[in-house]
Design an enzyme around this catalytic site. Structure first.
Site, PDB file in Angstrom:
ATOM      1  CB  ALA A 148      -0.793   0.006   1.294  1.00 31.44           C
ATOM      2  N   GLY A 204       0.870  -5.088   0.997  1.00 33.96           N
ATOM      3  CA  GLY A 204      -0.596  -5.230   0.316  1.00 33.96           C
ATOM      4  C   GLY A 204      -0.156  -5.932  -1.087  1.00 33.96           C
ATOM      5  CD  GLU A 252      -2.315  -7.443   3.111  1.00 37.99           C
ATOM      6  OE1 GLU A 252      -1.962  -6.120   2.785  1.00 37.99           O
ATOM      7  OE2 GLU A 252      -2.767  -7.771   3.886  1.00 37.99           O
ATOM      8  CD  GLU A 263       1.514  -5.202   5.835  1.00 41.10           C
ATOM      9  OE1 GLU A 263       2.427  -6.332   6.223  1.00 41.10           O
ATOM     10  OE2 GLU A 263       0.831  -5.394   4.630  1.00 41.10           O
TER      11      GLU A 263
HETATM   12  C1  3H9 Z   1       0.685  -2.179   3.633  1.00 44.61           C
HETATM   13  O1  3H9 Z   1       0.900  -2.445   2.604  1.00 44.61           O
HETATM   14  C2  3H9 Z   1      -0.626  -2.048   4.203  1.00 44.61           C
HETATM   15  C3  3H9 Z   1      -1.726  -3.128   3.811  1.00 44.61           C
HETATM   16  O2  3H9 Z   1      -1.359  -4.238   4.436  1.00 44.61           O
HETATM   17  C4  3H9 Z   1      -3.114  -2.821   4.046  1.00 44.61           C
HETATM   18  C5  3H9 Z   1      -3.662  -1.871   3.249  1.00 44.61           C
HETATM   19  C6  3H9 Z   1      -5.143  -1.563   3.248  1.00 44.61           C
HETATM   20  N1  3H9 Z   1       4.746   3.584   0.167  1.00 44.61           N
HETATM   21  O3  3H9 Z   1      13.300   1.845   0.589  1.00 44.61           O
HETATM   22  P1  3H9 Z   1      13.853   2.621  -0.537  1.00 44.61           P
HETATM   23  C7  3H9 Z   1       9.358   4.736  -1.485  1.00 44.61           C
HETATM   24  S1  3H9 Z   1       1.922  -1.149   4.124  1.00 44.61           S
HETATM   25  C8  3H9 Z   1       5.076   4.684  -0.243  1.00 44.61           C
HETATM   26  O4  3H9 Z   1      15.180   3.660  -0.643  1.00 44.61           O
HETATM   27  P2  3H9 Z   1      15.037   0.165  -1.338  1.00 44.61           P
HETATM   28  C9  3H9 Z   1      10.486   5.380  -0.291  1.00 44.61           C
HETATM   29  O5  3H9 Z   1       9.831   6.208   0.548  1.00 44.61           O
HETATM   30  C10 3H9 Z   1       3.187  -1.272   3.209  1.00 44.61           C
HETATM   31  N2  3H9 Z   1       6.430   4.867  -0.746  1.00 44.61           N
HETATM   32  O6  3H9 Z   1      14.261   1.528  -1.799  1.00 44.61           O
HETATM   33  C11 3H9 Z   1      11.440   5.961  -1.066  1.00 44.61           C
HETATM   34  O7  3H9 Z   1      10.960   7.149  -1.675  1.00 44.61           O
HETATM   35  P3  3H9 Z   1      11.814   8.142  -2.014  1.00 44.61           P
HETATM   36  C12 3H9 Z   1       3.862  -2.258   3.592  1.00 44.61           C
HETATM   37  C13 3H9 Z   1       7.192   3.849  -0.782  1.00 44.61           C
HETATM   38  O8  3H9 Z   1      15.133  -0.451  -2.901  1.00 44.61           O
HETATM   39  C14 3H9 Z   1      11.365   4.675  -2.699  1.00 44.61           C
HETATM   40  O9  3H9 Z   1      10.176   4.213  -2.368  1.00 44.61           O
HETATM   41  N3  3H9 Z   1       4.959  -2.255   2.810  1.00 44.61           N
HETATM   42  C15 3H9 Z   1       6.786   2.490  -0.051  1.00 44.61           C
HETATM   43  O10 3H9 Z   1      15.982   0.150  -0.789  1.00 44.61           O
HETATM   44  C16 3H9 Z   1      12.154   3.953  -2.449  1.00 44.61           C
HETATM   45  O11 3H9 Z   1      12.545   3.329  -1.153  1.00 44.61           O
HETATM   46  C17 3H9 Z   1       6.426  -1.817   3.348  1.00 44.61           C
HETATM   47  O12 3H9 Z   1       6.355  -1.419   4.563  1.00 44.61           O
HETATM   48  C18 3H9 Z   1       5.517   2.285   0.239  1.00 44.61           C
HETATM   49  N4  3H9 Z   1       4.831   1.255   0.506  1.00 44.61           N
HETATM   50  O13 3H9 Z   1      13.803  -0.570  -1.013  1.00 44.61           O
HETATM   51  C19 3H9 Z   1       7.375  -1.814   2.539  1.00 44.61           C
HETATM   52  N5  3H9 Z   1       7.785   1.639  -0.224  1.00 44.61           N
HETATM   53  O14 3H9 Z   1      12.535   8.090  -3.245  1.00 44.61           O
HETATM   54  C20 3H9 Z   1       8.122  -0.697   2.502  1.00 44.61           C
HETATM   55  C21 3H9 Z   1       8.773   2.361  -0.538  1.00 44.61           C
HETATM   56  O15 3H9 Z   1      11.146   9.398  -2.236  1.00 44.61           O
HETATM   57  N6  3H9 Z   1       9.252  -0.452   1.807  1.00 44.61           N
HETATM   58  N7  3H9 Z   1       8.452   3.605  -0.850  1.00 44.61           N
HETATM   59  O16 3H9 Z   1      12.920   8.443  -0.540  1.00 44.61           O
HETATM   60  C22 3H9 Z   1      10.453  -1.104   1.688  1.00 44.61           C
HETATM   61  O17 3H9 Z   1      10.755  -1.846   2.778  1.00 44.61           O
HETATM   62  C23 3H9 Z   1      11.388  -0.881   0.693  1.00 44.61           C
HETATM   63  O18 3H9 Z   1      11.255   0.564   0.502  1.00 44.61           O
HETATM   64  C24 3H9 Z   1      11.621  -1.535  -0.492  1.00 44.61           C
HETATM   65  C25 3H9 Z   1      12.530  -1.046  -1.586  1.00 44.61           C
HETATM   66  C26 3H9 Z   1      12.308  -2.988   0.073  1.00 44.61           C
HETATM   67  C27 3H9 Z   1      10.363  -1.758  -1.084  1.00 44.61           C
END
Ligand code: 3H9
Length: 693
Positions: A61, A102, A105, A125
């Site tokens: 998400a 998400g 999911e 999450e």
């Molecule tokens: C969820 O899914 C809720 C659901 O269960 C239910 C819904 C109803 N959203 O980390 P990076 C941005 S909650 C928005 O440097 P990497 C991040 O801020 C979500 N933005 O890259 C950054 O922006 P900027 C559950 C996001 O390659 C850019 O992407 N998911 C999101 O080292 C690059 O990120 C998580 O908790 C997001 N979900 O790592 C995953 N994710 O360039 C969280 C990333 O402006 N994310 N951004 O600074 C991560 O763990 C890492 O970002 C990921 C990539 C491994 C994906």
């Protein structure tokens, strides 16, 4: 467009295309639903593949939408997944790179899943203070079993797709091109009679689910004291086990809505974005070229130098380690080896890796061996004269373009840079002890530090897995400048009526890993004493309580001398309140004519934390830090500020700047009130109702 739609060989391909991680924001969700409708109404299409463009299937998400109307705007992720499950034509999720939250999911809603090896699969999450809110707590246990799923959900830790190959999550692992194989799989699936299988219809098999869930609840409760989310994860999984899929899903939704509003979730999300924001420097664009760093040199093989060296060895970067004397060099190398051996004993490192890392060190006693280094970090004695000798010598031997860094914690980086004829190549890299463990790295930007030097060291920081925060030049930079005001208040409170154990207990209850007096005993009380002595000379107008000097005059330097603010039994680290010290404090109050009073825990916490906030505000006003979240990151990663409170500036926002300002003004009226000069931004935000973050 956040979603692309194409067809190939009678298969519709819906490609999530929302860089950088294909977050499932509103436009992506709407795009998927639209794609599904189009595919289902096209007689030429027999099956559907959902895949991701770029480096990820989906990172989940869009976190930036949380607590905004967009998060609940239809189609929600629930609706999207319902549409996926409803599809008469089989849907195949083709997963590569990242399938998290998400994203996973969504894939769990599909009829079939095919994954490329190396993909990171997670429901992370919980790390954001929430729980999977689109069926993850219900579908994952049905896909991979109760125990494995609970473990993944409660820890949020990513698992590589190949490790899950036989777990029941994937129907196939791609051997070659993922999309080609997903399309071939889809065509085959289309040939099978429907309805196609859904994870929601699987059973959760477990010999003693009730017992396991109770055990998990106890373990998780003990491990997640200040975080409500992990226990809610267990509850939501348990609801699905006991009451079936639909009721479990409804309960999960309730928990999600509740958790997303909690201050803990807000704090964790703040830290997530704060860490990423810290790596961006406003006037240093991401396109700034960087210098190649293939060889590093560290000057000084003491505790700091050794710890710094280990960071690079861990990242596979060769380090030339310089000392002035052979014994010091041998001692430093032995300590590094000992640290690695401890990791081997704990099973965290193999003996081969230990040797491989040690082999990357090139010990030396001569500056001439630093000629090839691309980055040289000095970690010598904290005294300007000593730094002058080192940097003058470095200027003579270092190759053109080498980055010359100082690990100083308080000295003026501009003065250090001026010892060279290349101030543009000089930068501060302030590591925190133990440098091989602590996440924080303050990058100190001198007035002449070149932009490409900054861009390079930020990249290096990422490589050695540090949270780098840029600070301008000032005494103590961001972290130590703020902690000085915090310690100043702690000492004044001793003088006014508190005792070390009470102060420590109050702030530890607030959530700090260690109170100021236990911390000072650990670090060495003589360090603060040396700094104060310098201050008495340089800034005689600033008043300090002399109570800590009295302690040091008695040789009570802390754990290393077996006595400090507390007593210590030989060989133990337990801080035992000291009758002698407590009496010394009471006598000191009398001597300086202070009538001791009972100080409440609330006052202790306010004075300590607001001292940080007020100084942090001034640091922002002066441009020493470029954003409030940078200050929070310094405190979360280097000073033991409770993560679930999000750092001092976010804490002040939550408390309300009006209340912060009021408290500061009240403390300014009390004895020792001259330590409180309210920062103008605190006063302004109190007036306007604004916040730092
Ligand atoms: C969820 O899914 C809720 C659901 O269960 C239910 C819904 C109803 N959203 O980390 P990076 C941005 S909650 C928005 O440097 P990497 C991040 O801020 C979500 N933005 O890259 C950054 O922006 P900027 C559950 C996001 O390659 C850019 O992407 N998911 C999101 O080292 C690059 O990120 C998580 O908790 C997001 N979900 O790592 C995953 N994710 O360039 C969280 C990333 O402006 N994310 N951004 O600074 C991560 O763990 C890492 O970002 C990921 C990539 C491994 C994906």
């Amino acid at each position: 467009m956040a979603v692309d739609y194409t067809t190939r060989d009678g298969v519709a391909v819906i490609t999530l295309n929302n860089p950088p991680v294909n977050g499932l924001g509103h436009s992506t969700r709407a795009g998927i639903v639209e794609g599904l409708a189009r595919a289902n109404s096209d007689p030429a299409v027999s099956a559907i593949v959902i895949t991701g463009a770029g480096k990820a299937f989906s990172g989940g998400a869009d976190i930036t939408e949380f607590n905004t109307p967009k998060a609940t705007q239809e189609p929600t992720l629930h609706t999207v997944i319902k549409e996926v499950e409803k599809s008469a034509k089989p849907i195949i999720a083709a997963i590569h790179g990242v399938a998290m939250g998400g994203g996973l999911e969504l894939a769990l809603g599909a009829h079939y899943r095919i994954a490329a090896p190396g993909a990171q699969i997670a429901l992370p999450e919980v790390k954001l203070g929430i729980l999977p809110g689109a069926g993850g707590t219900q579908r994952l246990p049905r896909a991979i079993g109760l125990e494995a799923a609970l473990n993944m959900i409660v820890t949020g830790t990513p698992v590589l797709s190949e490790k899950l190959a036989n777990a029941g999550l994937f129907d196939a692992m791609a051997q070659g091109d993922l999309l080609d194989e997903a399309i071939a799989f889809a065509r085959q699936a289309a040939g099978k009679p429907g309805p196609h299988p859904l994870v929601r219809n699987r059973k959760i098999e477990h010999a003693n689910a009730e017992g396991f869930l109770q055990f998990s609840r106890n373990t998780v409760a003990a491990m997640s004291k200040n975080y409500p989310a992990p226990l809610k994860c267990v509850d939501a999984i348990a609801a699905g086990v006991k009451q079936g899929f639909d009721k479990g899903l409804a309960f999960e939704r309730e928990c999600f809505v509740e958790l997303v509003q909690t201050p803990e979730s807000q704090a964790l999300r703040h830290a997530f974005f704060g860490e990423r924001a810290a790596s961006k420097i406003p006037d240093v664009p991401s396109s700034t070229p960087t210098r190649a760093i293939q060889q590093v040199a560290v000057i000084g093989a003491g505790t700091m130098g050794g710890g710094i060296t280990m960071n690079f060895l861990n990242a596979g970067v060769p380090v030339t380690l310089l000392e002035t004397k052979q014994e010091a060099l041998d001692r430093g190398l032995a300590t590094i080896r000992k640290n690695y051996e401890a990791q081997v004993k704990k099973g965290k490192l193999t003996a081969e890796k230990l040797e491989a890392r040690m082999a990357l060190i090139r010990p030396t006693l001569t500056y001439d061996d630093l000629k090839q280094a691309d980055l040289i970090i000095e970690a010598v004695f904290e005294e300007l004269g000593v730094k002058e000798q080192v940097f003058t010598r470095l200027d003579e031997v270092a190759k053109a373009g080498a980055i010359l860094a100082s690990n100083t914690s308080t000295l003026d980086v501009d003065k250090i840079a001026a010892f060279t004829k290349r101030p543009q190549d000089v930068v501060g890299l302030h590591f925190f002890s133990p440098a091989n463990v602590m996440k924080l790295l303050e990058v100190v930007r001198g007035k002449e530090t070149a932009k490409d030097v900054l861009a390079t060291v930020m990249q290096v920081a990422k490589k050695i897995r540090k949270t780098a925060v840029v600070s301008g030049v000032c005494d103590g930079f961001i972290g130590n400048r703020m902690i000085e005001q915090y310690i100043r208040q702690a000492l004044y409170m001793l003088e006014e009526g508190a005792l070390p154990a009470q102060v420590d207990r109050a702030i530890e209850k607030f959530g700090f890993a260690m109170g100021p007096f236990r911390m000072s005993d650990l670090a060495g009380n003589d360090i603060g004493w040396a700094i104060r002595k310098r201050r008495y000379q340089e800034t005689p107008e600033i008043k300090y309580s002399k109570v800590a000097d009295r302690l040091c005059e008695q040789g009570r330097f802390g754990q290393k001398t077996g006595a400090g603010w507390y007593d210590y039994k030989a060989g133990e680290r337990n801080a035992l309140p000291s009758k002698l010290v407590d009496e010394m404090i009471v006598a000191y109050s009398k001597e300086v004519g202070v009538q001791r009073r009972k100080i409440s825990d609330e006052e202790i916490v306010e004075r300590l934390v607001y001292a940080l906030v007020n100084e942090g505000a001034m640091i922002l006003e002066e441009g020493i830090a470029s954003k409030a979240s940078d200050i929070d990151m310094v405190y979360l990663t280097g000073y033991g500020f409770p993560l679930w409170r999000g750092g001092p500036m976010l804490y002040a926002d939550a408390a309300g700047l009006y209340n912060v300002a009021r408290a500061i003004r009240r403390y300014a009226q009390q004895p020792n009130g001259d330590a409180w000069q309210i920062a103008s931004s605190v006063a302004e935000l109190a007036e306007s109702g604004g916040t730092f973050n």
